[in-house]
Design a protein around this motif. Structure first.
Motif, PDB file in Angstrom:
ATOM      1  N   VAL A  73     -39.563   4.877  -5.434  1.00 39.83           N
ATOM      2  CA  VAL A  73     -40.634   5.182  -6.377  1.00 39.83           C
ATOM      3  C   VAL A  73     -40.586   4.208  -7.554  1.00 39.83           C
ATOM      4  N   MET A  74     -39.398   3.970  -8.091  1.00 39.10           N
ATOM      5  CA  MET A  74     -39.280   3.074  -9.248  1.00 39.10           C
ATOM      6  C   MET A  74     -39.682   1.643  -8.901  1.00 39.10           C
ATOM      7  N   THR A  75     -39.300   1.174  -7.717  1.00 40.53           N
ATOM      8  CA  THR A  75     -39.656  -0.203  -7.370  1.00 40.53           C
ATOM      9  C   THR A  75     -41.130  -0.329  -7.009  1.00 40.53           C
ATOM     10  N   TYR A  76     -41.748   0.742  -6.549  1.00 39.70           N
ATOM     11  CA  TYR A  76     -43.192   0.725  -6.355  1.00 39.70           C
ATOM     12  C   TYR A  76     -43.877   0.523  -7.704  1.00 39.70           C
ATOM     13  N   ARG A  77     -43.429   1.251  -8.694  1.00 34.63           N
ATOM     14  CA  ARG A  77     -43.971   1.086 -10.043  1.00 34.63           C
ATOM     15  C   ARG A  77     -43.709  -0.331 -10.543  1.00 34.63           C
ATOM     16  N   LEU A  78     -42.494  -0.807 -10.345  1.00 34.21           N
ATOM     17  CA  LEU A  78     -42.112  -2.153 -10.772  1.00 34.21           C
ATOM     18  C   LEU A  78     -43.020  -3.200 -10.130  1.00 34.21           C
ATOM     19  N   LEU A  79     -43.274  -3.070  -8.848  1.00 34.25           N
ATOM     20  CA  LEU A  79     -44.149  -4.002  -8.142  1.00 34.25           C
ATOM     21  C   LEU A  79     -45.537  -4.003  -8.753  1.00 34.25           C
ATOM     22  N   THR A 120     -35.260  -3.961  -2.841  1.00 36.56           N
ATOM     23  CA  THR A 120     -35.315  -4.062  -4.301  1.00 36.56           C
ATOM     24  C   THR A 120     -34.847  -5.429  -4.760  1.00 36.56           C
ATOM     25  N   ILE A 121     -33.756  -5.891  -4.222  1.00 34.18           N
ATOM     26  CA  ILE A 121     -33.181  -7.184  -4.628  1.00 34.18           C
ATOM     27  C   ILE A 121     -34.120  -8.330  -4.268  1.00 34.18           C
ATOM     28  N   THR A 122     -34.693  -8.312  -3.072  1.00 33.76           N
ATOM     29  CA  THR A 122     -35.607  -9.406  -2.707  1.00 33.76           C
ATOM     30  C   THR A 122     -36.857  -9.373  -3.581  1.00 33.76           C
ATOM     31  N   LEU A 123     -37.334  -8.185  -3.919  1.00 32.03           N
ATOM     32  CA  LEU A 123     -38.475  -8.073  -4.826  1.00 32.03           C
ATOM     33  C   LEU A 123     -38.135  -8.688  -6.181  1.00 32.03           C
ATOM     34  N   LEU A 124     -36.997  -8.320  -6.730  1.00 29.33           N
ATOM     35  CA  LEU A 124     -36.608  -8.832  -8.046  1.00 29.33           C
ATOM     36  C   LEU A 124     -36.375 -10.344  -8.026  1.00 29.33           C
ATOM     37  N   SER A 142     -45.026   4.249 -21.494  1.00 28.94           N
ATOM     38  CA  SER A 142     -45.015   2.809 -21.272  1.00 28.94           C
ATOM     39  C   SER A 142     -43.602   2.338 -20.940  1.00 28.94           C
ATOM     40  N   ILE A 143     -43.513   1.427 -19.970  1.00 35.85           N
ATOM     41  CA  ILE A 143     -42.216   0.896 -19.554  1.00 35.85           C
ATOM     42  C   ILE A 143     -42.417  -0.502 -18.976  1.00 35.85           C
ATOM     43  N   THR A 144     -41.456  -1.395 -19.233  1.00 34.54           N
ATOM     44  CA  THR A 144     -41.542  -2.755 -18.700  1.00 34.54           C
ATOM     45  C   THR A 144     -40.880  -2.841 -17.331  1.00 34.54           C
ATOM     46  N   VAL A 145     -41.198  -3.910 -16.656  1.00 34.71           N
ATOM     47  CA  VAL A 145     -40.583  -4.208 -15.364  1.00 34.71           C
ATOM     48  C   VAL A 145     -39.068  -4.298 -15.516  1.00 34.71           C
ATOM     49  N   ARG A 146     -38.607  -5.012 -16.536  1.00 39.54           N
ATOM     50  CA  ARG A 146     -37.161  -5.149 -16.775  1.00 39.54           C
ATOM     51  C   ARG A 146     -36.516  -3.773 -16.966  1.00 39.54           C
ATOM     52  N   ALA A 147     -37.163  -2.911 -17.736  1.00 40.46           N
ATOM     53  CA  ALA A 147     -36.611  -1.578 -17.981  1.00 40.46           C
ATOM     54  C   ALA A 147     -36.532  -0.765 -16.694  1.00 40.46           C
ATOM     55  N   ILE A 148     -37.519  -0.883 -15.849  1.00 40.59           N
ATOM     56  CA  ILE A 148     -37.482  -0.168 -14.571  1.00 40.59           C
ATOM     57  C   ILE A 148     -36.303  -0.658 -13.732  1.00 40.59           C
ATOM     58  N   ALA A 149     -36.093  -1.960 -13.679  1.00 40.90           N
ATOM     59  CA  ALA A 149     -34.987  -2.509 -12.887  1.00 40.90           C
ATOM     60  C   ALA A 149     -33.639  -1.992 -13.390  1.00 40.90           C
ATOM     61  N   TYR A 150     -33.432  -2.034 -14.700  1.00 39.74           N
ATOM     62  CA  TYR A 150     -32.179  -1.523 -15.256  1.00 39.74           C
ATOM     63  C   TYR A 150     -32.087  -0.009 -15.083  1.00 39.74           C
ATOM     64  N   GLY A 151     -33.237   0.668 -15.114  1.00 37.20           N
ATOM     65  CA  GLY A 151     -33.254   2.107 -14.879  1.00 37.20           C
ATOM     66  C   GLY A 151     -32.793   2.470 -13.478  1.00 37.20           C
ATOM     67  N   CYS A 152     -33.139   1.647 -12.494  1.00 33.58           N
ATOM     68  CA  CYS A 152     -32.655   1.871 -11.117  1.00 33.58           C
ATOM     69  C   CYS A 152     -31.134   1.858 -11.084  1.00 33.58           C
ATOM     70  N   ALA A 153     -30.546   0.862 -11.733  1.00 35.06           N
ATOM     71  CA  ALA A 153     -29.088   0.752 -11.759  1.00 35.06           C
ATOM     72  C   ALA A 153     -28.463   1.939 -12.485  1.00 35.06           C
ATOM     73  N   GLY A 154     -29.013   2.294 -13.633  1.00 34.26           N
ATOM     74  CA  GLY A 154     -28.463   3.404 -14.406  1.00 34.26           C
ATOM     75  C   GLY A 154     -28.614   4.742 -13.709  1.00 34.26           C
ATOM     76  N   HIS A 155     -29.740   4.940 -13.021  1.00 35.08           N
ATOM     77  CA  HIS A 155     -29.952   6.176 -12.276  1.00 35.08           C
ATOM     78  C   HIS A 155     -28.872   6.340 -11.207  1.00 35.08           C
ATOM     79  N   GLU A 156     -28.592   5.256 -10.488  1.00 34.84           N
ATOM     80  CA  GLU A 156     -27.544   5.340  -9.473  1.00 34.84           C
ATOM     81  C   GLU A 156     -26.185   5.606 -10.111  1.00 34.84           C
ATOM     82  N   LEU A 157     -25.875   4.926 -11.213  1.00 31.67           N
ATOM     83  CA  LEU A 157     -24.595   5.150 -11.895  1.00 31.67           C
ATOM     84  C   LEU A 157     -24.441   6.618 -12.301  1.00 31.67           C
ATOM     85  N   HIS A 158     -25.502   7.186 -12.830  1.00 30.60           N
ATOM     86  CA  HIS A 158     -25.464   8.601 -13.224  1.00 30.60           C
ATOM     87  C   HIS A 158     -25.093   9.480 -12.034  1.00 30.60           C
ATOM     88  N   HIS A 159     -25.778   9.284 -10.919  1.00 34.25           N
ATOM     89  CA  HIS A 159     -25.550  10.159  -9.770  1.00 34.25           C
ATOM     90  C   HIS A 159     -24.227   9.871  -9.068  1.00 34.25           C
TER      91      HIS A 159
END
Length: 169
Positions: A73-79, A120-124, A142-159
């Protein structure tokens, strides 16, 4: 790619996950996480995957499935935002995405995780420099592409921290 988003690039709950992401190149961070998650999943038994630490909580398999689907979902938004699409994007109900994962094997989850993370990596890697600062509206915020990418990493770290403390301790 290697600059953490500033607080003006996101608002609301997204900051919780963005702040968890370490400093550094986001692609390197995501690659490191991929290696760590793949190694973690390789150590799990099916019984561990079905474990719930409390009634009404997701199983470990469901947590992993949630990580993967959230990244989708996050990378769809990022795209969309990276391409300049300004259409506001709705939130998603994470509970609707959970049902299939309890029936999956750990091996299926690991394969799905790797496929999504590689996408995700190939997209980035393919994003032009100017795309990283583009923004859009998701969840009425409102959110930037960069913030979404870092959010993906942080979301995984949290879980992953939840997995280690609640499922594997």
């Amino acid at each position: 790619m290697n600059q953490r988003p500033s607080e003006v690039e996101y608002a609301g709950d997204a900051g919780e996950y963005i702040r968890l992401a370490p400093e550094g190149d986001i692609i390197d961070i995501l690659l490191t996480q991929e290696k760590q998650m793949t190694e973690l999943l390789a150590t799990l038994t099916e019984n561990q995957g079905s474990y719930r630490y409390a009634e009404g909580k997701w199983s470990l398999k469901e947590v992993v499935g949630h990580i993967v689907d959230s990244e989708r979902v996050m990378t769809y938004r990022l795209l969309r935002f990276s391409r300049g699409d300004q259409t506001p994007l709705a939130s998603f109900d994470q509970e609707l995405f959970i049902p299939p994962f309890e029936r999956w094997t750990i091996a299926q989850l690991a394969e799905d995780y790797r496929a999504v993370r590689q996408a995700t990596i190939t997209l980035l890697r393919g994003l032009p420099a100017e795309s990283w600062s583009r923004s859009g509206i998701a969840n009425d915020t409102s959110i930037t592409v960069r913030a979404i990418a870092y959010g993906c990493a942080g979301h995984e770290l949290h879980h992953v921290e939840v997995i280690r403390k609640r499922y594997l301790s």
